[in-house]
Design an enzyme around this catalytic site. Structure first.
Site, PDB file in Angstrom:
ATOM      1  N   HIS A  54     -26.218 -69.704   8.688  1.00 35.04           N
ATOM      2  CA  HIS A  54     -26.976 -70.434   7.728  1.00 35.04           C
ATOM      3  C   HIS A  54     -27.992 -70.888   9.217  1.00 35.04           C
ATOM      4  O   HIS A  54     -29.773 -71.068   8.592  1.00 35.04           O
ATOM      5  CB  HIS A  54     -26.740 -72.000   6.874  1.00 35.04           C
ATOM      6  CG  HIS A  54     -26.458 -71.750   5.669  1.00 35.04           C
ATOM      7  ND1 HIS A  54     -26.785 -70.756   5.330  1.00 35.04           N
ATOM      8  CD2 HIS A  54     -24.608 -71.892   5.498  1.00 35.04           C
ATOM      9  CE1 HIS A  54     -25.276 -70.961   3.595  1.00 35.04           C
ATOM     10  NE2 HIS A  54     -24.892 -71.397   4.221  1.00 35.04           N
TER      11      HIS A  54
ATOM     12  N   ASP B  70     -20.365 -64.045   2.096  1.00 33.74           N
ATOM     13  CA  ASP B  70     -20.239 -65.460   1.983  1.00 33.74           C
ATOM     14  C   ASP B  70     -20.922 -66.365   0.662  1.00 33.74           C
ATOM     15  O   ASP B  70     -21.977 -65.412   0.150  1.00 33.74           O
ATOM     16  CB  ASP B  70     -20.543 -66.668   3.083  1.00 33.74           C
ATOM     17  CG  ASP B  70     -20.965 -68.310   2.975  1.00 33.74           C
ATOM     18  OD1 ASP B  70     -19.429 -68.412   3.928  1.00 33.74           O
ATOM     19  OD2 ASP B  70     -21.244 -68.262   1.481  1.00 33.74           O
TER      20      ASP B  70
END
Ligand code: ZN
Length: 344
Positions: free
Chosen positions: A124, A161
């Site tokens: 992220h 993910d």
């Protein structure tokens, strides 16, 4: 023959997040599981720290300095999800360094496979911003290093993910040197990763987002790897495949709603390994999320078992799946005509 190499560093446990889903017990559970399975034939090595110069291959100097200074001052919250302690900077340097070392080991041929098991995770983190438990984008730092210093030529990053890897997506959105492929639950944090986000400029077509609805399980995830990811590895012919290996698509995970099982992760690992081996492409994994300790530990162990086994285990049979067929058709009509037309 050299053993596959599992990279870690004790600093990962000193990144103190308190009562937080991304906490040290995650890695303790992984270590315990690998030990219970006799080490799975993987050689252990301590990860070096990434250099600031390596981080600045994808991050702004201001971002790196902000994280360093915040940690040196004792730590604090960066946003509602993301916090650091005094030792987090060191942990983050080694997390990026582990991903770099994994890439170096497989690209040099020193190891047949490598896996970097660290925290904080990375996918992220944007060029100039920490978010979503991530400080530096470990997989992106490693991909950039592989291109700039190791002669990889092209790198394919597969992000399995359950959350969209917005940082990796954005860092490589404008380049064709990295093909970023993400399977992720949607809608879900961070809200990015629509199938329409294809990258831009020279990078148009080199971002492949494969959103799946909540409750998607092994059938959907395996079919996407079989129908889309493995063929893309063939079309793109990367010099390196890096897997942003998060395990929060697991059915037991508390932060998301997908239903992947231990066997599903083993199956995805086998499909990716087979696609790489068929073409002689080096493969390495970088741990991202996964917040159900036992499910994370078992699924990492399954991945290591499949990637380390000699000979390679046969990939599982994969049933046809409507969502995967649609994704294949969409890509074949767009930037990837070589993916061909779907047939059940
Ligand atoms: Zn995640």
């Amino acid at each position: 023959m050299a053993a596959p190499v599992l990279l870690s560093h004790p600093s990962s446990l000193r990144h103190d997040t308190g009562a937080h889903p991304e906490r040290g017990e995650r890695l303790v559970a992984v270590e315990r599981e690998i030990e219970a399975r006799g080490g799975l034939g993987w050689e252990r090595r301590e990860s070096p720290a990434a250099t600031v110069e390596q981080l600045e291959g994808v991050h702004t100097a201001a971002h790196v300095e902000r994280i360093r200074a915040l940690c040196e001052a004792g730590g604090g919250a960066i946003d509602a999800d993301t916090l650091v302690s005094r030792d987090s900077y060191e942990a983050a340097l080694h997390a990026a360094g582990g991903a770099i070392a994994a890439s170096e080991l497989v690209l040099s041929g020193a190891a047949p496979c490598a896996f970097s098991a660290h925290r904080p995770p990375g996918h992220h983190a944007e060029a100039g911003r920490a978010m979503g438990f991530c400080l530096f984008n470990n997989v992106a730092v490693a991909a950039r290093h592989a291109l700039d210093a190791l002669g990889a030529g092209r790198v394919l990053v597969l992000d399995w993910d359950v959350h969209h890897g917005n940082g990796t997506n954005d860092i490589f959105a404008a380049t064709d040197e990295v093909l970023f492929v993400s399977i992720h639950e949607s809608p879900l944090y961070p809200g990015t990763g629509s199938a329409d986000d294809l990258g831009h400029g020279r990078g148009e077509g080199y971002t492949v987002n494969l959103p799946v609805p909540a409750r998607s399980g092994d059938d959907v995830w395996l079919a996407l790897v079989d129908r889309v990811v493995a063929p893309l590895i063939g079309c793109y012919e990367p010099g390196l495949v890096l897997v942003s290996a998060g395990y929060d698509a697991h059915a037991e995970d508390p932060l998301a709603g997908c239903l992947v099982t231990d066997a599903g992760f083993a199956g995805m690992a086998a499909l990716v390994r087979a696609a790489c081996e068929e073409r002689g492409i080096p493969l390495a994994g970088v741990l991202e999320g996964g917040y159900a300790g036992s499910a994370l530990a078992r699924s990492v162990a399954e991945t290591l078992a499949v990637w380390g086994a000699v000979p390679a285990p046969a990939p599982p049979p994969v049933a046809s799946d409507a969502l995967a067929l649609r994704a294949q058709e969409r890509l074949a009509r767009g930037a990837w005509p070589a993916l061909g037309h779907a047939s059940a």
